[in-house]
Write a protein that holds these residues in place. Sequence first.
Motif, PDB file in Angstrom:
ATOM      1  N   ARG A 106      11.431   6.931  -1.212  1.00 51.47           N
ATOM      2  CA  ARG A 106      12.555   7.328  -0.090  1.00 51.47           C
ATOM      3  C   ARG A 106      11.681   7.673   0.916  1.00 51.47           C
ATOM      4  N   ASP A 107      11.727   8.447   2.019  1.00 49.41           N
ATOM      5  CA  ASP A 107      10.566   8.587   2.986  1.00 49.41           C
ATOM      6  C   ASP A 107       9.349   9.712   2.756  1.00 49.41           C
ATOM      7  N   GLU A 108      10.312  10.449   1.611  1.00 50.24           N
ATOM      8  CA  GLU A 108       9.360  11.618   1.976  1.00 50.24           C
ATOM      9  C   GLU A 108       8.044  11.310   1.031  1.00 50.24           C
ATOM     10  N   VAL A 109       8.142  10.783   0.230  1.00 48.11           N
ATOM     11  CA  VAL A 109       6.837   9.916  -0.783  1.00 48.11           C
ATOM     12  C   VAL A 109       6.678   8.813   0.320  1.00 48.11           C
ATOM     13  N   PHE A 110       7.392   7.670   0.858  1.00 53.96           N
ATOM     14  CA  PHE A 110       7.106   6.441   1.447  1.00 53.96           C
ATOM     15  C   PHE A 110       5.447   6.810   3.233  1.00 53.96           C
ATOM     16  N   LYS A 111       6.172   7.866   3.387  1.00 50.87           N
ATOM     17  CA  LYS A 111       5.256   7.894   4.274  1.00 50.87           C
ATOM     18  C   LYS A 111       3.598   8.465   3.725  1.00 50.87           C
ATOM     19  N   TYR A 112       3.182   8.966   2.408  1.00 54.25           N
ATOM     20  CA  TYR A 112       1.402   9.305   2.205  1.00 54.25           C
ATOM     21  C   TYR A 112       1.297   7.063   1.966  1.00 54.25           C
ATOM     22  N   ALA A 113       2.446   6.237   1.957  1.00 57.02           N
ATOM     23  CA  ALA A 113       1.503   4.737   1.415  1.00 57.02           C
ATOM     24  C   ALA A 113       0.333   5.002   2.551  1.00 57.02           C
ATOM     25  N   ASP A 114      -0.805   3.927   1.687  1.00 56.78           N
ATOM     26  CA  ASP A 114      -1.965   3.564   2.377  1.00 56.78           C
ATOM     27  C   ASP A 114      -1.371   1.791   2.505  1.00 56.78           C
ATOM     28  N   HIS A 115      -0.682   1.997   1.635  1.00 57.80           N
ATOM     29  CA  HIS A 115       0.023   0.381   2.001  1.00 57.80           C
ATOM     30  C   HIS A 115       1.392   0.228   1.623  1.00 57.80           C
ATOM     31  N   SER A 116       2.349  -0.112   2.794  1.00 60.55           N
ATOM     32  CA  SER A 116       3.724  -0.572   2.102  1.00 60.55           C
ATOM     33  C   SER A 116       4.039  -1.602   1.823  1.00 60.55           C
ATOM     34  N   GLY A 117       4.879  -2.468   1.220  1.00 58.49           N
ATOM     35  CA  GLY A 117       5.551  -3.756   0.983  1.00 58.49           C
ATOM     36  C   GLY A 117       6.525  -4.283   0.255  1.00 58.49           C
ATOM     37  N   ASP A 118       6.760  -5.030   0.009  1.00 55.70           N
ATOM     38  CA  ASP A 118       7.680  -5.672  -1.180  1.00 55.70           C
ATOM     39  C   ASP A 118       6.382  -5.709  -2.380  1.00 55.70           C
ATOM     40  N   SER A 119       8.015  -6.473  -3.071  1.00 57.12           N
ATOM     41  CA  SER A 119       6.771  -6.330  -4.936  1.00 57.12           C
ATOM     42  C   SER A 119       5.152  -7.215  -4.567  1.00 57.12           C
ATOM     43  N   TYR A 120       5.671  -8.510  -3.951  1.00 55.35           N
ATOM     44  CA  TYR A 120       4.541  -9.573  -3.763  1.00 55.35           C
ATOM     45  C   TYR A 120       3.254  -8.941  -3.062  1.00 55.35           C
ATOM     46  N   ASN A 121       3.873  -7.802  -1.825  1.00 55.67           N
ATOM     47  CA  ASN A 121       2.760  -7.833  -1.390  1.00 55.67           C
ATOM     48  C   ASN A 121       1.624  -7.333  -1.583  1.00 55.67           C
ATOM     49  N   LEU A 122       2.457  -5.890  -2.439  1.00 56.78           N
ATOM     50  CA  LEU A 122       1.730  -4.889  -3.633  1.00 56.78           C
ATOM     51  C   LEU A 122       1.057  -5.385  -4.434  1.00 56.78           C
ATOM     52  N   ALA A 123       1.454  -6.771  -4.738  1.00 60.25           N
ATOM     53  CA  ALA A 123       0.884  -7.029  -5.900  1.00 60.25           C
ATOM     54  C   ALA A 123      -0.323  -7.283  -5.500  1.00 60.25           C
ATOM     55  N   ARG A 124      -0.286  -7.966  -4.091  1.00 54.11           N
ATOM     56  CA  ARG A 124      -1.208  -8.832  -3.266  1.00 54.11           C
ATOM     57  C   ARG A 124      -2.425  -7.443  -3.263  1.00 54.11           C
ATOM     58  N   ALA A 125      -2.099  -6.040  -2.399  1.00 55.81           N
ATOM     59  CA  ALA A 125      -2.346  -5.016  -2.204  1.00 55.81           C
ATOM     60  C   ALA A 125      -3.316  -4.516  -3.349  1.00 55.81           C
ATOM     61  N   ALA A 126      -3.012  -4.195  -4.553  1.00 57.41           N
ATOM     62  CA  ALA A 126      -3.518  -4.227  -5.725  1.00 57.41           C
ATOM     63  C   ALA A 126      -4.316  -4.930  -6.337  1.00 57.41           C
ATOM     64  N   ALA A 127      -4.583  -5.897  -6.044  1.00 57.90           N
ATOM     65  CA  ALA A 127      -5.522  -7.095  -6.563  1.00 57.90           C
ATOM     66  C   ALA A 127      -6.904  -7.076  -5.355  1.00 57.90           C
ATOM     67  N   ALA A 128      -6.806  -6.356  -4.058  1.00 55.89           N
ATOM     68  CA  ALA A 128      -7.459  -6.774  -2.919  1.00 55.89           C
ATOM     69  C   ALA A 128      -8.148  -5.594  -2.830  1.00 55.89           C
ATOM     70  N   HIS A 129      -7.708  -4.249  -3.482  1.00 53.14           N
ATOM     71  CA  HIS A 129      -7.698  -3.603  -3.341  1.00 53.14           C
ATOM     72  C   HIS A 129      -9.155  -3.058  -4.641  1.00 53.14           C
ATOM     73  N   THR A 130     -10.150  -3.621  -4.594  1.00 54.15           N
ATOM     74  CA  THR A 130     -10.785  -3.444  -5.623  1.00 54.15           C
ATOM     75  C   THR A 130     -11.457  -1.679  -6.084  1.00 54.15           C
ATOM     76  N   ASP A 131     -12.192  -1.045  -4.155  1.00 50.36           N
ATOM     77  CA  ASP A 131     -12.949  -0.223  -4.092  1.00 50.36           C
ATOM     78  C   ASP A 131     -12.229   0.417  -4.899  1.00 50.36           C
ATOM     79  N   ALA A 132     -11.339   1.389  -4.531  1.00 46.38           N
ATOM     80  CA  ALA A 132     -10.372   2.490  -5.056  1.00 46.38           C
ATOM     81  C   ALA A 132     -10.128   2.578  -6.369  1.00 46.38           C
ATOM     82  N   GLU A 133     -10.997   3.928  -7.382  1.00 50.42           N
ATOM     83  CA  GLU A 133     -10.881   3.763  -8.545  1.00 50.42           C
ATOM     84  C   GLU A 133      -9.651   4.696  -9.401  1.00 50.42           C
ATOM     85  N   PHE A 134      -8.681   4.770  -7.986  1.00 50.15           N
ATOM     86  CA  PHE A 134      -7.513   5.279  -8.795  1.00 50.15           C
ATOM     87  C   PHE A 134      -5.805   4.602  -7.889  1.00 50.15           C
ATOM     88  N   ILE A 135      -5.641   3.747  -8.758  1.00 54.34           N
ATOM     89  CA  ILE A 135      -4.181   3.443  -7.997  1.00 54.34           C
ATOM     90  C   ILE A 135      -2.692   4.061  -7.908  1.00 54.34           C
TER      91      ILE A 135
END
Length: 376
Positions: free
Chosen positions: A56-85
């Motif tokens: 929903r928009d009220e949550v989506f607006k806080y996303a640093d990265h948005s996407g479909d499930s493939y792109n979000l899997a890629r984003a999770a693998a790429a953001h090795t700097d963040a301690e919390f996902i």
Amino acid sequence: MSLEALIEYEQQQIGERQALPERYLGVSEDELDARISAARAALGDRLVILGHHYQRDEVFKYADHSGDSYNLARAAAAHTDAEFIVFCGVHFMAESADVLSAPHQRVFLPDLAAGCSMADMAAPDELERCWQELQAMGAADVVPVTYMNSAAAIKAFCGREGGVVCTSSNAEATFSWAWARGEQILFLPDEHLGRNTAYATGVPLEAMAVWDPQQPMGGLTRAQVATARIILWKGHCSVHTRFSVAQIEEVRRTEPGVRVIVHPECTWDVVRAADESGSTGAIIRQVRKSPVGSVWAIGTEIHLVNRLATELAPDRTVLTLDALGCLCSTMFRVSPNHLCWVLESLIAGDTPNQIVVPDEHKDWTRIALDRMLSIQ
Ligand code: 13P
Ligand code: SF4
């Protein structure tokens, strides 16, 4: 599976759900906004928020990265700097993020009740039984392919047995990969995505068989198994199977010139009746690049459709194919209240609703996901 077994299985999958504390109920939108923004600022680079298009928009607006499930899997693998996902999506997506992230990272799903009814349609013991029964029926060269929308234990099984994971955005390429490695594919858990994808790669309907996990031997004969190029697990998405050919006919009648685009989790006849089909990412790209004045009717989750409609108005008209709006109720479980709670908890040193894929599944799940990410 019996109801008791299903409940036990879901509890094992989901783990201990920490419910939203009462003090987070009834907080005004403005206050939540101020507190979430302050928490994000305090956590800084230690935090990355991922948001699926169906949020929903009220949550989506806080996303640093948005996407479909493939792109979000890629984003999770790429953001090795963040301690919390913090994953604003559903359980199977957060599990994949946990597997793909680095060992020092931790993944949180704001509400553990944000599951996926389709993913729950394939349990590991059902898959083990299916595998043994297929072998007993003479199918010796089968590559298991699981949709991203499945539990980590299912992905691990596929990794161990030489198979792979796919999403709706890379399913065709993944099927070609699998047929290059074996004679037949066992695809689970979405019958419809499997059928629509296999047909798009040239497999006729007669070369597809549906495996019903509730039936002995999947309800199939030896001959049906032997002649199938793909064996489709009998599972479905309760959101996308609501779209119908009648709705497409109706919108074509009321909106002459409309183009219809649907997600490939829709049924075969709906995908055939539509002008186009594609993953959530593909739908967005297609509608965004269409000429000014285009009218679209979209068959996918309502939050994505409404967001596109707002973004593209007045140049393009975007309508939902289902006048009642198709909402994924599990995606909807993640609220700004949950997000605020998880972020403030992290600052306080608490870790509610962390997703931890058990070690016994982690390595093979990672192999299956890495294979997916390596397929172009
Ligand atoms: P995408 O892979 O297109 O993001 O879809 C995920 C999903 O759950 C669709 O119902
Ligand atoms: Fe699962 Fe369907 Fe919701 Fe996607 S839309 S998360 S497949 S129930």
